[in-house]
Design an enzyme around this catalytic site. Structure first.
Site, PDB file in Angstrom:
ATOM      1  N   ASP A  34       0.864  -1.269   0.061  1.00  0.00           N
ATOM      2  CA  ASP A  34       0.015   0.100  -0.076  1.00  0.00           C
ATOM      3  C   ASP A  34       0.985   1.289   0.071  1.00  0.00           C
ATOM      4  O   ASP A  34       1.110   1.542   1.052  1.00  0.00           O
ATOM      5  CB  ASP A  34      -0.956   0.089   1.296  1.00  0.00           C
ATOM      6  CG  ASP A  34      -1.675   1.190   1.267  1.00  0.00           C
ATOM      7  OD1 ASP A  34      -2.148   1.398   2.611  1.00  0.00           O
ATOM      8  OD2 ASP A  34      -1.870   2.033   0.444  1.00  0.00           O
ATOM      9  N   SER A 198      -1.515  15.568 -11.896  1.00  0.00           N
ATOM     10  CA  SER A 198      -2.079  14.993 -13.363  1.00  0.00           C
ATOM     11  C   SER A 198      -2.329  16.404 -14.173  1.00  0.00           C
ATOM     12  O   SER A 198      -2.758  17.478 -13.519  1.00  0.00           O
ATOM     13  CB  SER A 198      -3.413  14.246 -13.082  1.00  0.00           C
ATOM     14  OG  SER A 198      -3.993  14.286 -14.317  1.00  0.00           O
TER      15      SER A 198
HETATM   16  O1  LIG Z   1      -6.207   4.535   3.486  1.00  0.00           O
HETATM   17  C1  LIG Z   1      -5.629   4.750   2.231  1.00  0.00           C
HETATM   18  C2  LIG Z   1      -4.325   4.052   2.125  1.00  0.00           C
HETATM   19  N1  LIG Z   1      -4.470   3.244   0.843  1.00  0.00           N
HETATM   20  C3  LIG Z   1      -5.729   2.612   0.799  1.00  0.00           C
HETATM   21  C4  LIG Z   1      -6.066   1.436   1.434  1.00  0.00           C
HETATM   22  N2  LIG Z   1      -7.013   0.857   2.011  1.00  0.00           N
HETATM   23  C5  LIG Z   1      -6.528  -0.419   2.248  1.00  0.00           C
HETATM   24  C6  LIG Z   1      -7.453  -1.263   2.871  1.00  0.00           C
HETATM   25  C7  LIG Z   1      -7.260  -2.782   2.586  1.00  0.00           C
HETATM   26  C8  LIG Z   1      -8.119  -3.692   3.152  1.00  0.00           C
HETATM   27  C9  LIG Z   1      -9.204  -3.241   3.865  1.00  0.00           C
HETATM   28  C10 LIG Z   1     -10.047  -4.279   4.523  1.00  0.00           C
HETATM   29  F1  LIG Z   1      -9.501  -5.581   4.303  1.00  0.00           F
HETATM   30  F2  LIG Z   1     -11.137  -4.396   3.713  1.00  0.00           F
HETATM   31  F3  LIG Z   1     -10.340  -3.891   5.680  1.00  0.00           F
HETATM   32  C11 LIG Z   1      -9.547  -1.811   4.160  1.00  0.00           C
HETATM   33  C12 LIG Z   1      -8.687  -1.103   3.716  1.00  0.00           C
HETATM   34  N3  LIG Z   1      -5.420  -0.668   1.859  1.00  0.00           N
HETATM   35  O2  LIG Z   1      -4.929   0.528   1.388  1.00  0.00           O
HETATM   36  C13 LIG Z   1      -6.557   3.648   1.607  1.00  0.00           C
END
Ligand SMILES: O[C@H]1CN[C@@H](c2nc(-c3ccc(C(F)(F)F)cc3)no2)C1
Length: 330
Positions: A34, A198
């Site tokens: 991420d 962008s």
């Molecule tokens: O916060 C920002 C940073 N990058 C984005 C992000 N969001 C998640 C995430 C992954 C899996 C879940 C779950 F498994 F559904 F809980 C939830 C959120 N991973 O990166 C948004």
């Protein structure tokens, strides 16, 4: 040294999971890389049993190289209000043949329901800037920041694919992974994200609209979130699309006639084209006739979020050496 790891899409390409080895002997967990956060956290032997639902856990007690960071803790929340918290260890972490011998591994004690429900995801690996790291009392570096001094080049790349394995590479740019030239845009890392500007957009074969918009490249985000003016202009050209107040987003027919969306990088006129079929994101019902749109409004976050819908169409270079973001078609 360099590293190269295959990353695998989950259903509807909602997220991409990459195998990561932690500890001695190695415990392999599938993590969500991420670039929008900077914590490496995992389901663990310390995670409350009721919150574990099929995930692979990391058990520091079974690793001869694990060391507990006494008095350290972390707690994180993501854009969708999911959250997790726990303790901190250091241990050896290896990705695609590249090892960091003493990486902060944040073990979860509690996770929110959304993480419990995602049985394939064993944790997250942040690739944002460590000013975002949530460990207290002292923030910890990301895997990339720890590896960077040893890497052949201070870069990592993301090559995500639609419904197929892709790669995260560390320390090198694979010339076979893209076509044409890589166009770079300067990165502002002041708020910890990979922020770039962008230069504009085009819908289908239409004229390019020059409009600068601050953007974040976020491999952990699923969709492409843009200013509402751009989103309204796009869906105005998508026959059968509509805003669904119940779902809280635009829907469109999943019939393969959706127009492409192109976005501009840098001021040289370079563009990346997202095929319309990527924007037919996922069926909203079992009939399969209507899809949730892969492009949605960024609703006042103040930034566009270039998530996986856009990243699947590009080869992306995260260049920390020159603080720039490279985009190429593939
Ligand atoms: O916060 C920002 C940073 N990058 C984005 C992000 N969001 C998640 C995430 C992954 C899996 C879940 C779950 F498994 F559904 F809980 C939830 C959120 N991973 O990166 C948004």
């Amino acid at each position: 040294p360099t590293g190269s790891a295959e990353t695998n899409p989950q259903e509807h390409d909602i997220e991409y999971l990459t195998p990561v080895s932690i500890g001695t002997p190695p415990q392999v967990l599938n993590l969500d890389f991420d670039t929008g956060s900077a914590d490496l956290w995992v389901f663990s032997s310390e995670t409350s049993k009721s919150a574990v639902n099929g995930q692979t856990i990391y058990d520091p007690a079974k690793s001869s190289t694990a060391k507990k960071m006494q008095g350290y803790s972390w707690q994180i929340a993501y854009g969708d209000d999911s959250s997790a918290r726990g303790d901190v260890y250091t241990d050896a972490v290896t990705i695609g043949g590249l090892t960091v011998s003493s990486q902060a591994v944040e073990v979860a004690k509690t996770v929110s329901d959304a993480f419990t429900s995602d049985s394939d995801l064993d944790g997250l690996l942040g690739l944002g800037f460590s000013t975002l790291n949530t460990v207290e009392p002292v923030q910890q570096k990301t895997f990339f920041e720890k590896a960077r001094p040893e890497l052949d080049a201070p870069v990592f790349t993301a090559d995500l694919r639609a419904g197929a394995p892709g790669h995260f590479n560390f320390g090198f740019i694979d010339p076979g992974a893209y076509t044409g030239n890589i166009t770079y845009a300067p990165v502002d890392n002041n708020i910890g994200w990979w922020v770039w500007t962008s230069s504009g957009y085009a819908v289908g074969s239409g004229a390019f609209t020059n409009t600068s918009s601050p953007s974040i490249t976020d491999t952990g985000a699923t969709l492409l979130l843009l200013p509402s003016s751009v989103v309204e202009d796009y869906y105005a050209q998508v026959t059968g699309s509509q805003y669904d107040h119940f779902l809280g987003g635009y829907t469109l027919p999943c019939n393969g006639s959706t127009p492409d969306f192109s976005f501009g990088v840098g001021d040289s006129g370079a563009t990346i084209t997202v095929p319309g079929r990527y924007i037919e994101y996922a069926p909203t019902s079992t009939s399969g006739k209507t899809c949730f749109g892969g492009i949605q409004a960024d609703d006042g976050i103040g930034f566009s979020i270039y998530g996986d819908i856009a990243l699947k169409a590009a080869f992306v270079v995260f260049d920390a050496g020159n603080m720039q973001l490279g985009w190429a078609s593939k």
